[in-house]
Design a protein around this motif. Structure first.
Motif, PDB file in Angstrom:
ATOM      1  N   GLY A  30       0.829  -1.194   0.000  1.00 23.13           N
ATOM      2  CA  GLY A  30       0.000   0.000   0.000  1.00 23.13           C
ATOM      3  C   GLY A  30       0.862   1.241   0.000  1.00 23.13           C
ATOM      4  O   GLY A  30       2.079   1.182   0.214  1.00 23.13           O
ATOM      5  N   VAL A  31       0.217   2.387  -0.268  1.00 26.47           N
ATOM      6  CA  VAL A  31       0.887   3.683  -0.244  1.00 26.47           C
ATOM      7  C   VAL A  31       0.116   4.585   0.704  1.00 26.47           C
ATOM      8  O   VAL A  31      -1.110   4.682   0.631  1.00 26.47           O
ATOM      9  N   VAL A  32       0.852   5.239   1.612  1.00 25.63           N
ATOM     10  CA  VAL A  32       0.234   6.162   2.560  1.00 25.63           C
ATOM     11  C   VAL A  32       0.111   7.529   1.899  1.00 25.63           C
ATOM     12  O   VAL A  32       1.116   8.128   1.524  1.00 25.63           O
ATOM     13  N   LEU A  33      -1.123   7.997   1.748  1.00 23.02           N
ATOM     14  CA  LEU A  33      -1.394   9.295   1.137  1.00 23.02           C
ATOM     15  C   LEU A  33      -1.554  10.333   2.245  1.00 23.02           C
ATOM     16  O   LEU A  33      -2.407  10.185   3.125  1.00 23.02           O
ATOM     17  N   ASN A  34      -0.736  11.381   2.183  1.00 20.51           N
ATOM     18  CA  ASN A  34      -0.695  12.366   3.270  1.00 20.51           C
ATOM     19  C   ASN A  34      -0.631  13.769   2.685  1.00 20.51           C
ATOM     20  O   ASN A  34       0.416  14.410   2.684  1.00 20.51           O
ATOM     21  N   PRO A  35      -1.755  14.294   2.211  1.00 18.35           N
ATOM     22  CA  PRO A  35      -1.730  15.605   1.558  1.00 18.35           C
ATOM     23  C   PRO A  35      -1.369  16.765   2.476  1.00 18.35           C
ATOM     24  O   PRO A  35      -0.699  17.709   2.051  1.00 18.35           O
ATOM     25  N   ALA A  36      -1.820  16.728   3.744  1.00 21.13           N
ATOM     26  CA  ALA A  36      -1.617  17.883   4.620  1.00 21.13           C
ATOM     27  C   ALA A  36      -1.605  17.447   6.077  1.00 21.13           C
ATOM     28  O   ALA A  36      -2.410  17.923   6.881  1.00 21.13           O
ATOM     29  N   ASN A  37      -0.683  16.535   6.424  1.00 23.46           N
ATOM     30  CA  ASN A  37      -0.685  15.919   7.752  1.00 23.46           C
ATOM     31  C   ASN A  37      -2.073  15.371   8.058  1.00 23.46           C
ATOM     32  O   ASN A  37      -2.619  15.547   9.148  1.00 23.46           O
ATOM     33  N   GLY A  38      -2.629  14.713   7.081  1.00 26.80           N
ATOM     34  CA  GLY A  38      -4.000  14.236   7.104  1.00 26.80           C
ATOM     35  C   GLY A  38      -4.640  14.560   5.769  1.00 26.80           C
ATOM     36  O   GLY A  38      -3.948  14.848   4.785  1.00 26.80           O
ATOM     37  N   ALA A  39      -5.951  14.543   5.731  1.00 23.12           N
ATOM     38  CA  ALA A  39      -6.643  14.823   4.462  1.00 23.12           C
ATOM     39  C   ALA A  39      -6.592  16.288   4.085  1.00 23.12           C
ATOM     40  O   ALA A  39      -6.699  16.644   2.906  1.00 23.12           O
ATOM     41  N   GLY A  40      -6.422  17.178   5.086  1.00 22.84           N
ATOM     42  CA  GLY A  40      -6.388  18.605   4.811  1.00 22.84           C
ATOM     43  C   GLY A  40      -7.777  19.225   4.840  1.00 22.84           C
ATOM     44  O   GLY A  40      -8.792  18.536   4.983  1.00 22.84           O
ATOM     45  N   PRO A  41      -7.850  20.549   4.648  1.00 22.93           N
ATOM     46  CA  PRO A  41      -9.134  21.251   4.722  1.00 22.93           C
ATOM     47  C   PRO A  41      -9.963  21.202   3.453  1.00 22.93           C
ATOM     48  O   PRO A  41     -11.151  21.520   3.470  1.00 22.93           O
ATOM     49  N   ALA A  42      -9.331  20.819   2.335  1.00 27.31           N
ATOM     50  CA  ALA A  42     -10.031  20.758   1.048  1.00 27.31           C
ATOM     51  C   ALA A  42      -9.282  19.780   0.151  1.00 27.31           C
ATOM     52  O   ALA A  42      -8.089  19.524   0.352  1.00 27.31           O
ATOM     53  N   PRO A  43      -9.961  19.207  -0.848  1.00 27.07           N
ATOM     54  CA  PRO A  43      -9.272  18.270  -1.750  1.00 27.07           C
ATOM     55  C   PRO A  43      -8.123  18.943  -2.492  1.00 27.07           C
ATOM     56  O   PRO A  43      -8.236  20.096  -2.917  1.00 27.07           O
ATOM     57  N   ASP A  44      -7.039  18.230  -2.660  1.00 23.62           N
ATOM     58  CA  ASP A  44      -5.884  18.694  -3.425  1.00 23.62           C
ATOM     59  C   ASP A  44      -5.917  17.974  -4.772  1.00 23.62           C
ATOM     60  O   ASP A  44      -5.763  16.747  -4.823  1.00 23.62           O
ATOM     61  N   PRO A  45      -6.119  18.698  -5.869  1.00 24.18           N
ATOM     62  CA  PRO A  45      -6.286  18.038  -7.173  1.00 24.18           C
ATOM     63  C   PRO A  45      -5.122  17.135  -7.558  1.00 24.18           C
ATOM     64  O   PRO A  45      -5.330  16.087  -8.175  1.00 24.18           O
ATOM     65  N   ALA A  46      -3.897  17.515  -7.206  1.00 22.63           N
ATOM     66  CA  ALA A  46      -2.745  16.688  -7.565  1.00 22.63           C
ATOM     67  C   ALA A  46      -2.785  15.353  -6.830  1.00 22.63           C
ATOM     68  O   ALA A  46      -2.464  14.303  -7.407  1.00 22.63           O
ATOM     69  N   PHE A  47      -3.185  15.366  -5.576  1.00 22.34           N
ATOM     70  CA  PHE A  47      -3.301  14.114  -4.832  1.00 22.34           C
ATOM     71  C   PHE A  47      -4.507  13.294  -5.293  1.00 22.34           C
ATOM     72  O   PHE A  47      -4.467  12.068  -5.245  1.00 22.34           O
ATOM     73  N   VAL A  48      -5.571  13.968  -5.731  1.00 21.76           N
ATOM     74  CA  VAL A  48      -6.706  13.240  -6.308  1.00 21.76           C
ATOM     75  C   VAL A  48      -6.245  12.441  -7.518  1.00 21.76           C
ATOM     76  O   VAL A  48      -6.582  11.256  -7.669  1.00 21.76           O
ATOM     77  N   THR A  49      -5.452  13.073  -8.378  1.00 19.38           N
ATOM     78  CA  THR A  49      -4.963  12.397  -9.576  1.00 19.38           C
ATOM     79  C   THR A  49      -4.052  11.225  -9.223  1.00 19.38           C
ATOM     80  O   THR A  49      -4.174  10.126  -9.787  1.00 19.38           O
ATOM     81  N   VAL A  50      -3.136  11.432  -8.279  1.00 22.07           N
ATOM     82  CA  VAL A  50      -2.237  10.355  -7.859  1.00 22.07           C
ATOM     83  C   VAL A  50      -3.024   9.199  -7.261  1.00 22.07           C
ATOM     84  O   VAL A  50      -2.751   8.022  -7.552  1.00 22.07           O
ATOM     85  N   ALA A  51      -4.000   9.513  -6.425  1.00 19.83           N
ATOM     86  CA  ALA A  51      -4.811   8.454  -5.815  1.00 19.83           C
ATOM     87  C   ALA A  51      -5.565   7.665  -6.883  1.00 19.83           C
ATOM     88  O   ALA A  51      -5.656   6.425  -6.803  1.00 19.83           O
ATOM     89  N   ASP A  52      -6.096   8.363  -7.877  1.00 22.47           N
ATOM     90  CA  ASP A  52      -6.793   7.680  -8.977  1.00 22.47           C
ATOM     91  C   ASP A  52      -5.842   6.741  -9.716  1.00 22.47           C
ATOM     92  O   ASP A  52      -6.207   5.606 -10.060  1.00 22.47           O
ATOM     93  N   ARG A  53      -4.634   7.205  -9.961  1.00 25.75           N
ATOM     94  CA  ARG A  53      -3.651   6.379 -10.676  1.00 25.75           C
ATOM     95  C   ARG A  53      -3.237   5.167  -9.853  1.00 25.75           C
ATOM     96  O   ARG A  53      -3.072   4.070 -10.386  1.00 25.75           O
ATOM     97  N   LEU A  54      -3.060   5.371  -8.556  1.00 24.74           N
ATOM     98  CA  LEU A  54      -2.694   4.256  -7.689  1.00 24.74           C
ATOM     99  C   LEU A  54      -3.789   3.192  -7.688  1.00 24.74           C
ATOM    100  O   LEU A  54      -3.512   1.996  -7.847  1.00 24.74           O
TER     101      LEU A  54
END
Length: 202
Positions: A30-54
Motif C-alpha cells: 500500500g501507499v500512505v497518502l498524506n496531503p496535509a498531515n491528514g486529508a487537509g481542509p479541502a481536496p488537493d487536485p494533484a493528490f486526487v490524480t495520484v490516488a486515482d492512478r494508484l
C-alpha cells in the motif's frame, strides 16, 4: 506485495518519484497518502490524480490520519477518515501515533470500527514500537518499529506476518526483517520525503 510506502511529498513537486511508485504497483502492500498531515481542509487536485492512478494500478491507498497517541478527539479522526474516502477514494487507513499501552486498546477498537465503517478495507496502526498484544486483533497490520537503521540493526525485534518495520537513514541493501516493510535513505525531521532504496534504483 511487501512494500508499504509512506511518501510525503507533493505530486506537483516530485512527479517522477510518484511515477516510480505507481510503476512498482505489483510490489506494493500500500501507499500512505498524506496531503496535509491528514486529508487537509479541502481536496488537493494533484493528490486526487495520484490516488486515482494508484487505485487504477491496483494499489491500496491508505489515508494518513494522526491520532495523537489517543489524545486526538474521535470526531476529528473520523472527519479525516471520511475526507480521505470522499476526496481521494482511500480504501485503507493509516492511523499514526498510536500508543503501545493496553489501556488505549478500547479507544482504538472504536476508531477501528469507525475506519471500517468509513470504507477502510485495510487498517494499519503505526505504533512505532512493539505494542501490547491486544492491538493485534484491531488491524490488518501493526507498525512495530519506526526509526533509524542504526537503532534498528541493534535490536532483536519480534517478527510476525502482521508486523511492519519502517526504517529510515538506511544504507543501500538494508532489508527490514518483516514481510511488509520499507527502508529509505532519508533522515532528520522528514525521512519519508525519500523513496525506498528498492524504488530509487539503489
Amino acid at each position: 506485495m511487501d512494500l508499504l510506502v509512506p511518501y510525503y511529498e507533493h505530486p506537483a513537486d516530485r512527479p517522477a518519484e510518484w511515477d516510480a511508485i505507481i510503476a512498482a504497483a505489483p510490489r506494493l502492500y500500500g501507499v500512505v497518502l498524506n496531503p496535509a498531515n491528514g486529508a487537509g481542509p479541502a481536496p488537493d487536485p494533484a493528490f486526487v490524480t495520484v490516488a486515482d492512478r494508484l487505485r487504477a494500478a491496483g494499489v491500496c491507498v491508505l489515508g494518513y490520519t494522526d491520532t495523537g497517541y489517543g489524545r486526538r478527539p474521535h470526531a476529528d479522526v473520523l472527519t479525516d477518515l471520511v475526507r480521505h474516502r470522499d476526496w481521494y477514494g482511500a480504501d485503507g487507513a493509516f492511523l499514526d501515533q498510536v500508543p503501545t499501552e493496553p489501556e488505549f486498546v478500547a479507544h482504538y477498537r472504536r476508531l477501528g470500527v469507525a475506519a471500517r465503517a468509513a470504507g477502510a478495507a485495510t487498517l494499519v496502526l503505526n505504533h512505532g514500537a512493539h505494542p501490547h498484544p491486544a492491538y493485534a486483533e484491531l488491524a490488518d497490520l501493526l507498525v512495530t518499529f519506526e526509526g533509524p537503521w542504526d537503532t534498528y540493526r541493534a535490536l532483536d525485534l519480534p517478527v510476525a506476518d502482521h508486523y511492519c518495520h519502517l526504517v529510515y537513514a538506511a544504507p543501500p541493501g538494508a532489508r527490514p526483517t518483516t514481510r511488509v516493510r520499507c527502508a529509505v535513505p532519508g533522515g532528520g525531521d522528514h525521512p519519508w520525503g525519500t523513496l525506498p532504496h528498492v524504488l530509487a534504483g539503489a
